[in-house]
Scaffold this motif. Structure first.
Motif, PDB file in Angstrom:
ATOM      1  N   THR A  70       0.640  -1.193  -0.146  1.00  9.08           N
ATOM      2  CA  THR A  70      -0.007  -0.087  -0.026  1.00  9.08           C
ATOM      3  C   THR A  70       0.816   1.097   0.072  1.00  9.08           C
ATOM      4  N   ARG A  71       2.137   1.292   0.903  1.00  6.43           N
ATOM      5  CA  ARG A  71       2.949   2.469   0.767  1.00  6.43           C
ATOM      6  C   ARG A  71       3.903   2.808  -0.355  1.00  6.43           C
ATOM      7  N   LYS A  75      -0.959  -0.112  -4.072  1.00  8.14           N
ATOM      8  CA  LYS A  75      -1.822  -1.500  -4.198  1.00  8.14           C
ATOM      9  C   LYS A  75      -2.254  -2.146  -3.156  1.00  8.14           C
ATOM     10  N   PRO A  76      -3.635  -2.591  -3.067  1.00  9.68           N
ATOM     11  CA  PRO A  76      -3.930  -3.510  -2.078  1.00  9.68           C
ATOM     12  C   PRO A  76      -3.351  -4.999  -2.414  1.00  9.68           C
ATOM     13  N   LEU A  77      -3.349  -5.635  -1.377  1.00 13.20           N
ATOM     14  CA  LEU A  77      -2.805  -6.996  -1.411  1.00 13.20           C
ATOM     15  C   LEU A  77      -3.403  -7.948  -2.473  1.00 13.20           C
ATOM     16  N   ASP A  98      12.516   4.573   6.540  1.00 10.40           N
ATOM     17  CA  ASP A  98      11.636   4.272   7.699  1.00 10.40           C
ATOM     18  C   ASP A  98      11.308   2.813   8.166  1.00 10.40           C
ATOM     19  N   TRP A  99      11.489   2.041   7.166  1.00 14.13           N
ATOM     20  CA  TRP A  99      11.269   0.680   7.545  1.00 14.13           C
ATOM     21  C   TRP A  99      12.228   0.150   8.491  1.00 14.13           C
ATOM     22  N   ILE A 100      13.615   0.406   8.556  1.00 15.46           N
ATOM     23  CA  ILE A 100      14.475   0.274   9.475  1.00 15.46           C
ATOM     24  C   ILE A 100      15.136   1.223  10.488  1.00 15.46           C
ATOM     25  N   ASP A 101      14.200   2.262  10.437  1.00 14.41           N
ATOM     26  CA  ASP A 101      14.568   3.600  11.288  1.00 14.41           C
ATOM     27  C   ASP A 101      14.753   3.278  12.748  1.00 14.41           C
TER      28      ASP A 101
END
Length: 377
Positions: A70-71, A75-77, A98-101
């Protein structure tokens, strides 16, 4: 499923909730009333509510994928394609931003979802879990197809046939037992911690249970049949089995229970946890994560005492975890000559080939013969 399990799946905006996903099944008879992706994933997770460890692992992978889709792709799953999953595998190998911030919290909706890049084995595991999710949603009539079914099957890794090395040899295991005996017992809290660690280490080693199985074990699961003690276990996938229990372990259990003011022998059907919580008695049992952390702490404390005289042993203990005790139990049983078929039943392996990875005796004999018979230079 518990409300806690549900709330960790993030809310999605209407345009991305999957109601109009391009991979949604059209026509036919649906086997689920799920209207959107979150409801569909909740349905899948509900199948694993009886296996807390599996539930946590599967929920984590589902949440990661839904947030990424989505980010990143908007798209949706239920609109993901095979090409999207190629990108997702690449992302798992190198998440960033941000995924590993590290400034993000470890829990809650705004938590970071990755500590860093996933190792190849972890990536394969993630994709396998997601493949199971999509297969389930296709079977439920929610999705039209499974894009991961197109994923090329990888050849078995050579490392799969190697001996299991994540175990403690007899000498190092004895140092662990001796190290626990040296724990402080001067205060009631220290004595309680000592008794818990003493019992937990022996319990995991003597039964070869997984941490999740040990956390779910109840006193009434110990049963006496034909004069011998057994432990009834519900393992991965809800598969039931039983494990032989020695009189020595039952004596350790009696000691642990007596410390908490309980009868030494558990009553049939007794629901008190086999490993009691901090308050003991009927208090909430420890989770598998708590058991894992206790064992890691024990190994780390003993490693600190071994640094000077056995640095290699100390390094091994710092890597060790609860699952190492399962491997250690199987390896020691094999070294003692226990029939491989019995070890397979004790560990509840589906394949005896998996159990065979714990056989080290031939390697030891070959090494001894080679080293003894080869002339020195």
């Amino acid at each position: 499923m518990s409300e806690h399990a549900i709330t960790l799946i993030p809310a999605l905006p209407p345009a991305l909730d999957g109601r109009n996903g391009t991979n949604r099944a059209r026509g036919g008879v649906a086997q689920t009333a799920a209207r959107d992706d979150i409801e569909a994933v909740r349905l899948w997770l509900a199948e694993y509510v009886g296996s807390p460890h599996t539930l946590r692992s599967y929920r984590k992978e589902a949440v990661r994928l839904m947030l990424w889709a989505t980010r990143t792709l908007d798209k949706p799953l239920s609109s993901l394609t095979r090409e999207d999953f190629v990108l997702y595998e690449q992302f798992l190998a190198a998440p960033n931003g941000d995924w590993i911030d590290p400034a993000r919290p470890r829990k809650g909706r705004e938590r970071r979802l990755f500590e860093g890049p996933l190792a190849p084995r972890s990536r394969r595991q993630a994709m396998g879990i997601l493949g199971g999710l999509f297969s389930y949603l296709v079977a439920a009539g929610y999705l039209a197809g499974n894009p991961l079914a197109l994923r090329r099957a990888r050849a078995p890794q050579a490392s799969r046939s190697r001996r299991v090395e994540r175990h403690l040899d007899q000498a190092l295991w004895q140092q662990v037992l001796d190290g626990v005996e040296a724990f402080a017992q001067d205060t009631p809290r220290e004595r309680q911690h000592y008794e818990r660690c003493r019992w937990l280490m022996r319990f995991l080693y003597r039964t070869a249970l997984r941490a999740s199985e040990a956390a779910q074990a109840r006193a009434g699961d110990f049963e006496r049949r034909r004069g011998r003690w057994w432990l009834r276990v519900v393992g991965k996938g809800g598969v039931e089995g039983d494990v032989p229990v020695s009189d020595e372990l039952m004596a350790d259990f009696a000691r642990y229970r007596a410390f908490h003011g309980l009868p030494e022998v558990p009553a049939p059907g007794e629901m008190r946890p086999a490993v009691m919580g901090v308050a003991g008695g009927d208090a909430a049992p420890l989770t598998s994560t708590a058991l894992y952390l206790i064992v890691k702490t024990v190994f780390r404390r003993i490693a600190d005492t071994l640094d000077a005289r056995d640095p290699a042993g100390a390094a091994t203990l710092r890597r060790a975890s609860t699952h190492w005790l399962r491997h250690t139990a199987a390896t020691h049983q094999a070294d003692a000559g226990t029939d491989l078929r019995y070890i397979q039943k004790n560990l509840r392996h589906a394949s005896i080939e998996t159990t065979g990875l714990y056989l080290h005796a031939d390697d030891d004999a070959r090494h001894a013969q080679t080293v003894r018979e080869t002339p020195s230079a």
